[in-house]
Design a protein around this motif. Structure first.
Motif, PDB file in Angstrom:
ATOM      1  N   ALA A   1     -32.707  -4.914 -20.768  1.00  0.00           N
ATOM      2  CA  ALA A   1     -32.354  -5.400 -19.478  1.00  0.00           C
ATOM      3  C   ALA A   1     -31.411  -4.312 -18.815  1.00  0.00           C
ATOM      4  O   ALA A   1     -31.459  -3.884 -17.641  1.00  0.00           O
ATOM      5  CB  ALA A   1     -31.394  -6.732 -19.457  1.00  0.00           C
ATOM      6  N   VAL A   2     -30.472  -3.537 -19.572  1.00  0.00           N
ATOM      7  CA  VAL A   2     -29.780  -2.447 -18.984  1.00  0.00           C
ATOM      8  C   VAL A   2     -30.429  -1.281 -18.911  1.00  0.00           C
ATOM      9  O   VAL A   2     -30.401  -0.640 -17.779  1.00  0.00           O
ATOM     10  CB  VAL A   2     -28.692  -2.374 -20.316  1.00  0.00           C
ATOM     11  CG1 VAL A   2     -27.842  -0.924 -19.903  1.00  0.00           C
ATOM     12  CG2 VAL A   2     -27.732  -3.185 -20.448  1.00  0.00           C
ATOM     13  N   ILE A   3     -31.378  -0.948 -19.864  1.00  0.00           N
ATOM     14  CA  ILE A   3     -32.233   0.245 -19.642  1.00  0.00           C
ATOM     15  C   ILE A   3     -33.174   0.122 -18.561  1.00  0.00           C
ATOM     16  O   ILE A   3     -33.219   1.056 -17.764  1.00  0.00           O
ATOM     17  CB  ILE A   3     -33.102   0.411 -20.848  1.00  0.00           C
ATOM     18  CG1 ILE A   3     -32.266   0.683 -22.305  1.00  0.00           C
ATOM     19  CG2 ILE A   3     -34.039   1.737 -20.853  1.00  0.00           C
ATOM     20  CD1 ILE A   3     -32.940   0.352 -23.442  1.00  0.00           C
ATOM     21  N   ALA A   4     -33.463  -1.141 -18.284  1.00  0.00           N
ATOM     22  CA  ALA A   4     -34.668  -1.484 -17.039  1.00  0.00           C
ATOM     23  C   ALA A   4     -33.803  -1.144 -15.947  1.00  0.00           C
ATOM     24  O   ALA A   4     -34.250  -0.613 -14.594  1.00  0.00           O
ATOM     25  CB  ALA A   4     -35.350  -2.908 -17.036  1.00  0.00           C
ATOM     26  N   ARG A   5     -32.388  -1.442 -15.866  1.00  0.00           N
ATOM     27  CA  ARG A   5     -31.751  -1.377 -14.695  1.00  0.00           C
ATOM     28  C   ARG A   5     -31.255  -0.066 -14.350  1.00  0.00           C
ATOM     29  O   ARG A   5     -31.382   0.733 -13.096  1.00  0.00           O
ATOM     30  CB  ARG A   5     -30.516  -2.306 -14.799  1.00  0.00           C
ATOM     31  CG  ARG A   5     -29.244  -1.968 -13.613  1.00  0.00           C
ATOM     32  CD  ARG A   5     -29.401  -2.689 -12.680  1.00  0.00           C
ATOM     33  NE  ARG A   5     -28.324  -2.809 -11.671  1.00  0.00           N
ATOM     34  CZ  ARG A   5     -27.211  -3.517 -11.811  1.00  0.00           C
ATOM     35  NH1 ARG A   5     -27.392  -4.747 -12.759  1.00  0.00           N
ATOM     36  NH2 ARG A   5     -26.261  -3.538 -11.114  1.00  0.00           N
ATOM     37  N   LEU A   6     -30.809   0.772 -15.515  1.00  0.00           N
ATOM     38  CA  LEU A   6     -30.363   2.247 -15.408  1.00  0.00           C
ATOM     39  C   LEU A   6     -31.551   3.253 -15.059  1.00  0.00           C
ATOM     40  O   LEU A   6     -31.232   4.172 -14.543  1.00  0.00           O
ATOM     41  CB  LEU A   6     -29.604   2.519 -16.518  1.00  0.00           C
ATOM     42  CG  LEU A   6     -28.214   2.129 -16.444  1.00  0.00           C
ATOM     43  CD1 LEU A   6     -27.515   2.522 -17.949  1.00  0.00           C
ATOM     44  CD2 LEU A   6     -27.397   2.766 -15.280  1.00  0.00           C
ATOM     45  N   GLY A   7     -32.619   2.892 -15.630  1.00  0.00           N
ATOM     46  CA  GLY A   7     -33.846   3.840 -15.668  1.00  0.00           C
ATOM     47  C   GLY A   7     -33.773   4.640 -16.850  1.00  0.00           C
ATOM     48  O   GLY A   7     -32.641   4.545 -17.604  1.00  0.00           O
TER      49      GLY A   7
END
Lengths: 192, 466
Positions: free
Chosen positions: B192-198
């Motif tokens: 979820a963090v990676i999806a948000r940060l790109g």
């Protein structure tokens, strides 16, 4: 260390974004214990199919004598820390990569191998993507790239830049600091 | 005066020399982990220059990337994928022997993936700098260490000096608000963090994970979370140490002799309430669902209950083509060929237990081949002590020897072209798990559920048998 001052060459444009180091050199080539001879492994799965037949891909135009500058999409060299990616690019004939950003570890590795990562703004990258195969000069001393009527500034970490211009090895500088490292260890209870 | 962040406190504790405009800082390295793949060329440089390893006592070697996960044959020969792989392992043995470095060799009950053994042996200490020629070194940040991957030239620098040139990175706090729902794991939080940060939203930053949902995680979960920091471009991710950290480390062989003093010192490692971060994001923990990837980069992740997002540009479109997916398709319709559980991301005992919970009394679908690979010999032993291996085997999964295995597919464990692999590892890059293989990243629970159903599946839809 291999020095870098200035390079004038034609560009090869690959608009793909997020080119990870697994694309630059697939993991099956990482069982080597040498730094040399990785040119054939560079972008292997872009250049050859699973049976070893050549594939049509713009990256095939890389040539150390004529086309040594790779223009790549954003976030080039993300992913794995493998320095083999920098070694493979160098052996393949790439002297510099121009993009809007780079993976941190790749950038650090490239700078230690005479391979220059050049970070430019989006408008400059778009321009270079639209017109591949154009002659361009990258000047590290002046920290600018020149093509046609354009002069575009870029920045390189100052210590890495000095090492590249002089062809000097950062390890020599680090070893000069060993007395300070020893003092630090004594003062912080970390002496052996 | 403004307070300090966790990162700044750790940075200052290890600063041999501060940075200047024309010179990076010099950081002292408290633990240097090495393995067979990224170390041989560094030892070569030492040999060329006549240098010694300055602090073999702060260096620890293990064998993980190239090692077979199948046992030795009747004559004791291991089934290495290639002679080069076997030579690489032999080269590490020689280098460790020449330089007096402790090597956790294949017959050592303490051996395992490099990011498993540091914590298991209590060698990963809060407040220290941990480096390794491996981008998933960020794992050790779970203990409040500053831990990051380096290249092979830098491996040589650390071997020769026990220090490293480094520019001070910026700080980014990832604040989880609220608590996660049942069935949602640290892997889902990380995706979820990676999806948000790109994929490059974290580039140039050290991440600090904070909030109640992080505090509620076990050390295993925190390691999974920090492990994946690099997939958002951040070289390091950190969690402030607390009682969970100290409870994990207490009694392990590599912890400091003066335990009380160490805990007192480690207890000061947290971001002050008035500390300023260069950037901050907030994530609603309660809204996180089990996450899966649909593309060829870890940031291309959505809830398993969702549809494949439509491609918005040529790169996204090429990713869907590679995956054989069309925008708008239900993720739960994707047929699965293989399932891989393991790696430095999800090869820990907690991961094994989650998989066992879902496989107990069930069968892996007939057309699915499932590989369960413990991250270390200690995890393998613990899992067998708990009888988890029997659950895996009875369900029709394979139970292997420890190693990186299908995460990087260097050792012969890989998929076939075109196959869909649901994997608990860290990268779904093109060809990462074998040429032409389509990788879907997921939590151990989601991977196990998918193995049973034979299609990509929501673990919350599977009834757990006691």
């Amino acid at each position: 260390m291999k020095p870098f001052g200035q390079v004038t060459s034609k560009t090869v444009a690959v608009p793909t974004t997020n080119v990870d180091t697994d694309q630059i050199i697939p993991a099956r080539f990482l069982t080597t214990t040498d730094r040399d001879g990785l040119g054939d492994a560079a972008f292997r799965d872009w250049r050859f199919d699973q049976d070893g037949n050549s594939l049509d891909h713009p990256i095939n135009a890389i040539n150390p004598d004529t086309h040594a500058i790779l223009v790549a999409g954003d976030n080039f060299g993300c992913g794995s820390s493998r320095e083999h990616a920098a070694w493979a690019l160098d052996a393949f004939g790439v002297r510099a990569v121009i993009s809007t950003s780079f993976g941190d570890i790749f950038k650090s590795n490239a700078l230690k191998n005479g391979l220059l990562p050049v970070e430019v703004d989006e408008a400059t990258l778009d321009l270079l993507m639209k017109e591949p195969n154009r002659e361009l000069t990258i000047d590290l001393e002046e920290e600018e790239i020149r093509f046609g009527n354009h002069v575009v500034a870029f920045a390189t970490e100052p210590f890495a830049r000095r090492c590249l211009l002089q062809g000097s090895d950062p390890l020599t500088v680090l070893l000069d600091a060993v007395p300070d490292i020893e003092t630090f260890e004594r003062e912080h209870g970390r002496a052996s | 005066m403004t307070g300090k962040t966790l990162f700044e406190k750790v940075w200052e504790r290890n600063l041999v020399r501060d940075e200047a405009p024309d010179s990076p800082a010099i950081l002292h390295v408290g633990l240097h982990l090495i393995h067979e793949v990224t170390s041989p060329q560094a030892f070569q440089v030492l040999a060329e220059r006549g240098l010694k390893v300055r602090r073999p006592d702060l260096t620890l070697a293990t064998i993980d990337h190239s090692v077979p996960t199948l046992p030795a044959d009747t004559e004791g020969r291991l089934p290495y994928a290639t002679p080069a792989a076997e030579n690489q392992v032999a080269t590490l043995r020689t280098n460790c022997s020449v330089h007096g470095i402790e090597l956790l060799d294949l017959d050592d009950p303490r051996r395992g993936i490099v990011h498993m053994v540091g914590p298991e042996l209590g060698r990963t200490h809060p407040g220290s700098v941990v480096v390794c020629g491996d981008s998933h070194t960020s794992t050790h940040g779970a203990f409040g260490a500053l831990a990051f991957g380096i290249g092979t030239t830098e491996v040589g620098h650390v071997l020769a000096s026990q220090a490293l040139f480094q520019r001070k990175p910026k700080t980014l706090r990832v604040m989880f608000k609220g608590e996660t729902a049942p069935g949602v794991t640290a892997k889902d939080m990380a995706l979820a963090v990676i999806a948000r940060l790109g994929m490059d939203g974290g580039t140039g930053y050290v991440l600090e994970y904070a909030g109640d949902a992080v505090r509620a995680l076990s050390m295993e979960g925190r390691m999974t979370l920090c492990n994946l920091s690099i997939e958002a471009g951040a070289r390091a991710g950190m969690v402030a140490p607390d009682e969970t950290t100290f409870d994990y480390l207490r009694g392990r062989p590599g912890v400091p002799d003066d335990w009380q003093a160490a805990v007192a010192s480690w207890s000061e490692l947290y971001s002050d309430h008035d500390a300023a971060f260069d950037h901050e994001i907030t994530i609603d923990a309660a809204a996180i669902a089990p996450m899966v990837t649909y593309g060829v980069s870890p940031h291309e992740a959505v809830p398993v209950t969702a549809q494949v997002p439509d491609a918005t540009d040529a790169n996204a479109s090429a990713a869907l083509d590679y995956m054989g997916l069309a925008g708008g398709a239900d993720l739960s319709a994707i047929a699965v060929n293989r399932v891989f559980v393991g790696s430095c991301t999800n090869g820990r005992i907690e991961d094994m237990r989650q998989v066992a919970d879902l496989l107990r009394g069930k069968r892996v679908a007939d057309h699915v081949r499932m590989l369960v690979v413990p991250g270390s010999a200690a995890v393998k032993q613990q899992a067998e002590d708990e009888g988890l291996d029997k659950i895996f085997l009875q369900a029709g999964a394979e139970w292997r020897e420890p190693g990186c295995s299908m995460c990087i597919a260097m050792n012969g464990d890989k998929g076939d072209p075109g196959e869909v692999v649901v994997s608990t590892s860290n990268r779904n890059f093109r060809g990462r798990q074998g040429e032409g293989v389509r990788t879907i990243l997921a939590s151990p629970s989601t991977a196990a559920a998918s193995a049973v159903v034979g299609r990509l599946a929501d673990p919350r839809s599977i009834e757990v048998t006691a």
